[in-house]
Scaffold this motif. Structure first.
Motif, mmCIF file in Angstrom:
data_model
loop_
_atom_site.group_PDB
_atom_site.id
_atom_site.type_symbol
_atom_site.label_atom_id
_atom_site.label_comp_id
_atom_site.label_asym_id
_atom_site.label_seq_id
_atom_site.Cartn_x
_atom_site.Cartn_y
_atom_site.Cartn_z
ATOM 1 N N ILE A 112 0.863 -1.192 0.000
ATOM 2 C CA ILE A 112 0.000 0.000 0.000
ATOM 3 C C ILE A 112 0.896 1.238 0.000
ATOM 4 O O ILE A 112 1.880 1.302 0.753
ATOM 5 N N THR A 113 0.567 2.178 -0.860
ATOM 6 C CA THR A 113 1.287 3.455 -0.880
ATOM 7 C C THR A 113 0.520 4.440 -0.003
ATOM 8 O O THR A 113 -0.687 4.634 -0.199
ATOM 9 N N TRP A 114 1.201 5.010 0.951
ATOM 10 C CA TRP A 114 0.558 6.020 1.805
ATOM 11 C C TRP A 114 0.894 7.399 1.257
ATOM 12 O O TRP A 114 2.044 7.815 1.261
ATOM 13 N N ASP A 115 -0.137 8.088 0.777
ATOM 14 C CA ASP A 115 0.010 9.468 0.317
ATOM 15 C C ASP A 115 -0.226 10.367 1.534
ATOM 16 O O ASP A 115 -1.334 10.461 2.049
ATOM 17 N N LEU A 171 3.881 0.666 2.517
ATOM 18 C CA LEU A 171 3.654 -0.385 3.499
ATOM 19 C C LEU A 171 3.698 -1.715 2.762
ATOM 20 O O LEU A 171 2.849 -1.996 1.910
ATOM 21 N N ILE A 172 4.708 -2.506 3.078
ATOM 22 C CA ILE A 172 4.859 -3.812 2.432
ATOM 23 C C ILE A 172 4.085 -4.830 3.268
ATOM 24 O O ILE A 172 4.260 -4.897 4.494
ATOM 25 N N ILE A 217 -10.102 -1.717 0.884
ATOM 26 C CA ILE A 217 -8.953 -0.854 1.221
ATOM 27 C C ILE A 217 -8.186 -0.573 -0.075
ATOM 28 O O ILE A 217 -7.693 -1.505 -0.715
ATOM 29 N N PRO A 218 -8.083 0.685 -0.491
ATOM 30 C CA PRO A 218 -7.372 0.986 -1.743
ATOM 31 C C PRO A 218 -5.860 0.855 -1.558
ATOM 32 O O PRO A 218 -5.354 1.023 -0.444
ATOM 33 N N ASP A 219 -5.133 0.576 -2.661
ATOM 34 C CA ASP A 219 -3.683 0.429 -2.492
ATOM 35 C C ASP A 219 -2.933 1.754 -2.588
ATOM 36 O O ASP A 219 -1.703 1.786 -2.504
ATOM 37 N N VAL A 220 -3.684 2.843 -2.742
ATOM 38 C CA VAL A 220 -3.105 4.170 -2.474
ATOM 39 C C VAL A 220 -4.010 4.789 -1.412
ATOM 40 O O VAL A 220 -5.217 4.917 -1.624
ATOM 41 N N TRP A 221 -3.435 5.104 -0.266
ATOM 42 C CA TRP A 221 -4.221 5.560 0.875
ATOM 43 C C TRP A 221 -3.826 6.994 1.224
ATOM 44 O O TRP A 221 -2.669 7.254 1.571
ATOM 45 N N GLY A 222 -4.770 7.896 1.141
ATOM 46 C CA GLY A 222 -4.477 9.292 1.496
ATOM 47 C C GLY A 222 -4.892 9.549 2.936
ATOM 48 O O GLY A 222 -6.045 9.296 3.298
ATOM 49 N N GLU A 223 -3.946 10.000 3.726
ATOM 50 C CA GLU A 223 -4.291 10.372 5.120
ATOM 51 C C GLU A 223 -3.270 11.376 5.610
ATOM 52 O O GLU A 223 -2.065 11.113 5.581
ATOM 53 N N LYS A 224 -3.786 12.518 6.035
ATOM 54 C CA LYS A 224 -2.882 13.566 6.518
ATOM 55 C C LYS A 224 -2.760 13.455 8.028
ATOM 56 O O LYS A 224 -3.751 13.175 8.704
ATOM 57 N N PRO A 263 -0.084 6.679 9.707
ATOM 58 C CA PRO A 263 -1.518 6.984 9.690
ATOM 59 C C PRO A 263 -2.352 6.005 10.522
ATOM 60 O O PRO A 263 -2.363 4.807 10.234
ATOM 61 N N VAL A 264 -3.030 6.536 11.528
ATOM 62 C CA VAL A 264 -3.796 5.680 12.451
ATOM 63 C C VAL A 264 -4.979 5.022 11.732
ATOM 64 O O VAL A 264 -5.245 3.836 11.927
ATOM 65 N N GLU A 265 -5.667 5.782 10.873
ATOM 66 C CA GLU A 265 -6.868 5.215 10.223
ATOM 67 C C GLU A 265 -6.492 4.041 9.326
ATOM 68 O O GLU A 265 -7.196 3.023 9.315
ATOM 69 N N LEU A 266 -5.416 4.160 8.562
ATOM 70 C CA LEU A 266 -4.982 3.037 7.716
ATOM 71 C C LEU A 266 -4.623 1.834 8.592
ATOM 72 O O LEU A 266 -5.049 0.700 8.329
ATOM 73 N N GLN A 267 -3.868 2.086 9.648
ATOM 74 C CA GLN A 267 -3.451 0.973 10.513
ATOM 75 C C GLN A 267 -4.670 0.328 11.168
ATOM 76 O O GLN A 267 -4.723 -0.895 11.342
ATOM 77 N N LYS A 268 -5.684 1.132 11.483
ATOM 78 C CA LYS A 268 -6.929 0.563 12.050
ATOM 79 C C LYS A 268 -7.601 -0.370 11.050
ATOM 80 O O LYS A 268 -8.041 -1.469 11.394
ATOM 81 N N GLN A 269 -7.688 0.072 9.795
ATOM 82 C CA GLN A 269 -8.332 -0.759 8.767
ATOM 83 C C GLN A 269 -7.596 -2.084 8.617
ATOM 84 O O GLN A 269 -8.214 -3.142 8.474
ATOM 85 N N LEU A 270 -6.277 -2.038 8.659
ATOM 86 C CA LEU A 270 -5.481 -3.265 8.491
ATOM 87 C C LEU A 270 -5.670 -4.200 9.682
ATOM 88 O O LEU A 270 -5.763 -5.418 9.519
ATOM 89 N N ILE A 271 -5.753 -3.617 10.859
ATOM 90 C CA ILE A 271 -5.972 -4.420 12.070
ATOM 91 C C ILE A 271 -7.354 -5.073 11.998
ATOM 92 O O ILE A 271 -7.523 -6.261 12.284
ATOM 93 N N LEU A 272 -8.356 -4.295 11.583
ATOM 94 C CA LEU A 272 -9.717 -4.840 11.473
ATOM 95 C C LEU A 272 -9.778 -5.945 10.414
ATOM 96 O O LEU A 272 -10.504 -6.925 10.552
#
Ligand SMILES: C[S@@+](CC[C@H](N)C(=O)[O-])C[C@H]1O[C@@H](n2cnc3c(N)ncnc32)[C@H](O)[C@@H]1O
Length: 220
Positions: free
Chosen positions: A112-115, A132-133, A151-158, A169-178
């Protein structure tokens, strides 16, 4: 073993020590965000880095050998089909494929690419992303190990309230945990920095086992 004394806490300790305390094949998900020593070396070739690198260079650095030692321990504690989410910057994106190739029972399955939605430094192009590998322990299996499919493979989160220079990014990490764990499962982060994974665990009702060499309350 019982991790009660160190569970859901900001433990100030060496991540390798923490990983060695954890039972073999007992963990579904590990996040690892190394403090890459190589970044400083690469930045020093450009016209940037000396002053901007100061904050970064004050953090304990990890050589490639240390990073591989961490991954070796992580491989041991992961359950079959368990996931390692490994953060890399663009300097290490290509070599990390060779690192993972050193290990028999883990392989790269996605990325996943984090923008960051904020432009950083760079001479030819200016940095705006981190990567994120997604690595899985064998046997490789998507069905039943991943429960969220949008979950898109480009994730935008400021990141607005940056607690650590390298806050993730907490929101991305939350989605992955869920997507990969159930309530009450333990999520491990052996180099927690500003403890964004702890926050993600608190907000998803997961247990957290993590530490940082420099940040946290004294445990040892
Ligand atoms: C890139 S930062 C982690 C940032 C974190 N993911 C966040 O969202 O805030 C890496 C961290 O690794 C820590 N570190 C370096 N060597 C370590 C070690 N041997 N054990 C534990 N932490 C270590 C550094 O102090 C630094 O805070």
């Amino acid at each position: 073993m019982s991790y009660k004394a160190i569970m859901n806490k900001k433990n100030k300790m060496n991540g390798l020590k923490l990983l060695k305390l954890i039972d073999k094949e007992s963990i579904k998900v590990v996040f690892f965000d190394p403090q890459y020593r190589g970044v400083l070396d690469k930045l020093s070739y450009g016209n940037e880095g000396k002053s901007r690198g100061r904050e970064r260079s004050e953090l304990p650095q990890m050589t490639k050998e240390i990073i591989l030692t961490f991954i070796n321990q992580i491989e041991k504690i992961l359950k079959p089909n368990g996931y390692l989410f490994l953060w890399v910057d663009k300097f290490h994106l290509f070599e990390c494929k060779d690192w993972i190739g050193n290990f028999k029972s883990i392989e790269i399955v996605d990325m996943i690419t984090w923008d960051k939605q904020k432009i950083g430094m760079g001479y030819r192009s200016r940095r705006r992303c981190e990567y994120l590998i997604i690595i899985q322990k064998s046997p490789r299996k998507a069905k039943t190990t991943w429960n969220i499919h949008n979950i898109p493979d480009v994730w935008g989160e400021k990141i607005n309230n940056k607690i650590h220079t390298h806050s993730k990014p907490v929101e991305l990490q939350k989605q992955l945990i869920l997507a990969t764990t159930q309530e009450e499962d333990i999520v491990v982060d052996p180099a927690s920095g500003g403890y964004s994974v702890l926050r993600a665990c608190e907000e998803t009702n997961r247990k957290f086992l993590g530490c940082d060499l420099k940040f946290g309350d004294l445990y040892e």
